[in-house]
Design a protein around this motif. Structure first.
Motif, PDB file in Angstrom:
ATOM      1  N   ASP A   1      -4.672   1.814   0.179  1.00  0.00           N
ATOM      2  CA  ASP A   1      -5.235   1.981   1.577  1.00  0.00           C
ATOM      3  C   ASP A   1      -4.400   1.155   2.825  1.00  0.00           C
ATOM      4  N   PHE A   2      -3.609   0.402   2.401  1.00  0.00           N
ATOM      5  CA  PHE A   2      -2.632  -0.178   3.072  1.00  0.00           C
ATOM      6  C   PHE A   2      -1.615   0.916   3.549  1.00  0.00           C
ATOM      7  N   GLU A   3      -1.025   1.623   2.401  1.00  0.00           N
ATOM      8  CA  GLU A   3      -0.107   2.603   2.742  1.00  0.00           C
ATOM      9  C   GLU A   3      -0.625   3.761   3.542  1.00  0.00           C
ATOM     10  N   ASP A   4      -1.693   4.288   3.271  1.00  0.00           N
ATOM     11  CA  ASP A   4      -2.441   5.417   4.120  1.00  0.00           C
ATOM     12  C   ASP A   4      -3.227   5.222   5.341  1.00  0.00           C
ATOM     13  N   GLY A   5      -3.384   3.678   5.358  1.00  0.00           N
ATOM     14  CA  GLY A   5      -3.742   3.333   6.755  1.00  0.00           C
ATOM     15  C   GLY A   5      -5.433   3.329   6.771  1.00  0.00           C
TER      16      GLY A   5
END
Lengths: 210, 222
Positions: free
Chosen positions: B75-79
């Motif tokens: 979730d952090f990586e894909d925003g």
């Protein structure tokens, strides 16, 4: 459309420090309904950091941002006014185009109107790919999926970080029309882009970060 | 509000089932450790059954630690974490949905596999129901507490080591009460005290963890 008459986003004395580097300081501006803030600057000048502060995702080192004269961190409805498309688009690669947009629609509080989602998917030119996993789409098509959510969320403030990345000329033309329609509906647009964005000049305020 | 909670669970389950290789990691880890242990140490029945309660729970705990690291990383990586924060729904409810999905993906398979592995370690049949109940009560605590650490380290490169240091001390009460309950049950002693402590821990984690996770995520985002 969740716009409010005479809604004003105001930043005052903003300073942003990341690690030991000061990205910007004493930054102030006011954006009213129907206006665009175009943030320009070189790589690493703090454009994305500024956008994240304006969305309330992070705090400035100094200064404050207000929405309708109330701090954005205290204003109860502020985050419901924002649609944000960042560098990372918030799209899940393991879900299909339709699944992603239905999830985004439901996340904004809608009960889920699949026909509206399909209309938007058609408008962004991905109707044939609606059941394809986003991970299998091209970079430009992924960007279209991310931008499609703007049409579903019906929010007043669109915050867009390099929205034109990987898009083709034809879609950029359509997208610029969308942006202009948003401004016509008294929406607010905050955008960073290295490419020229065709918007009515009298509605654009520019700030340059160095 | 219940709709969006279920929508978050459904989405995370769908994403997990489309990444089956990652889905199987905790279960595979569990099976590998419990099958290799008798080969590497001793196949003696008495020796194994003495060690089994602790071994089962240490392995469960480490399997949970492996899986919990990934709960917010994607979730952090894909925003998509930012999109959760812009929702009009309470962020703690959405985050709780993610943790429930994580438990369904990692904890529920444990409920099936642990009793089978326990037989391999010669835990007597009379202790299996208690072992199963400790897994039922303990694994949600591992997911909830682990998610606090995962939220704090989600934005960091190589946060796995830090996550272990943050979370393992908080896992220790679960390890102590759960393995003690299984040992006591093997000896024919009462286990209600240990199970009550696990139940109380679960209730406490259910009430407090969603808020702690949301606050931790906000810190990581800033």
């Amino acid at each position: 459309m969740h716009t409010q008459a005479a809604s004003v986003l105001r930043a005052h004395g903003l300073k942003c420090v990341r690690g030991s580097t000061e990205l910007f300081s004493n930054l102030g501006f006011t954006i009213e309904s129907g206006e665009t803030l175009l943030v320009q600057g070189n790589n690493g000048s703090g454009k994305t950091s500024l956008l994240r502060i304006l969305c309330g995702f992070s705090y400035p080192s100094e200064g404050e941002v207000t929405w309708c004269d109330e701090s954005i961190y205290k204003h109860e409805g502020f985050r419901q006014q924002i649609s944000y498309v960042g560098h990372q688009s918030g799209v899940k690669l393991d879900l299909t185009v339709l699944e992603n947009l239905l999830f985004m629609q439901r996340l904004t509080g809608s009960d889920g109107n699949e026909s509206e989602v399909k209309e938007v998917v058609r408008a962004v030119g991905l109707f044939k790919q609606r059941d394809v996993l986003v991970g299998k789409l091209s970079a430009g098509q992924k960007r279209r999926v991310a931008l499609a959510k703007l049409q579903l969320e019906h929010r007043a403030i669109w915050v867009l970080d390099e929205p034109l990345t990987a898009l083709d000329k034809e879609f950029i033309g359509k997208f610029e029309l969308n942006l202009e329609n948003h401004l016509d509906r008294q929406g607010i647009l905050i955008v960073t882009t290295h490419r020229e964005l065709k918007l009515p000049e009298h509605r654009v305020k520019r700030i340059a970060l160095s | 509000m219940l709709n969006v909670f279920l929508t978050v669970i459904r989405r995370d389950l769908l994403v997990a089932f489309r990444r089956r290789a990652e889905l199987m990691n905790p279960v595979l880890f569990y099976v590998i450790v419990t099958t290799l242990f008798p080969l590497g140490v001793s196949p003696d029945v008495h020796f194994l059954s003495q060690l089994a309660p602790g071994l089962v729970w240490v392995t469960t705990l480490l399997a949970a630690l492996i899986s919990v690291e990934s709960i917010f990383r994607q979730d952090f990586e894909d925003g998509s974490i930012e999109q959760l924060f812009l929702s009009p729904h309470p962020i703690s409810l959405l985050i709780f949905g993610k943790v429930v999905a994580h438990w369904l993906i990692t904890g529920v398979p444990m409920l099936g596999i642990v009793p089978l592995m326990a037989l391999l370690l010669h835990i007597p049949g009379q202790a299996l129901p208690v072992l199963w109940v400790t897994i039922l009560l303990g694994t949600p605590i591992l997911s909830l507490v682990g998610a606090i650490g995962a939220a704090l380290t989600a934005g960091l490169r190589g946060g796995g080591m830090l996550l272990g240091m943050l979370v393992l001390p908080l896992y220790i009460p679960v390890l102590i009460f759960a393995s003690s309950a299984v040992s006591a049950s093997m000896d024919g002693l009462a286990v209600s005290g240990q199970l009550a402590m696990l139940g109380a821990g679960l209730i406490l984690a259910l009430i407090l963890a969603p808020f702690a996770i949301s606050a931790s995520l906000r810190i990581s985002m800033g």
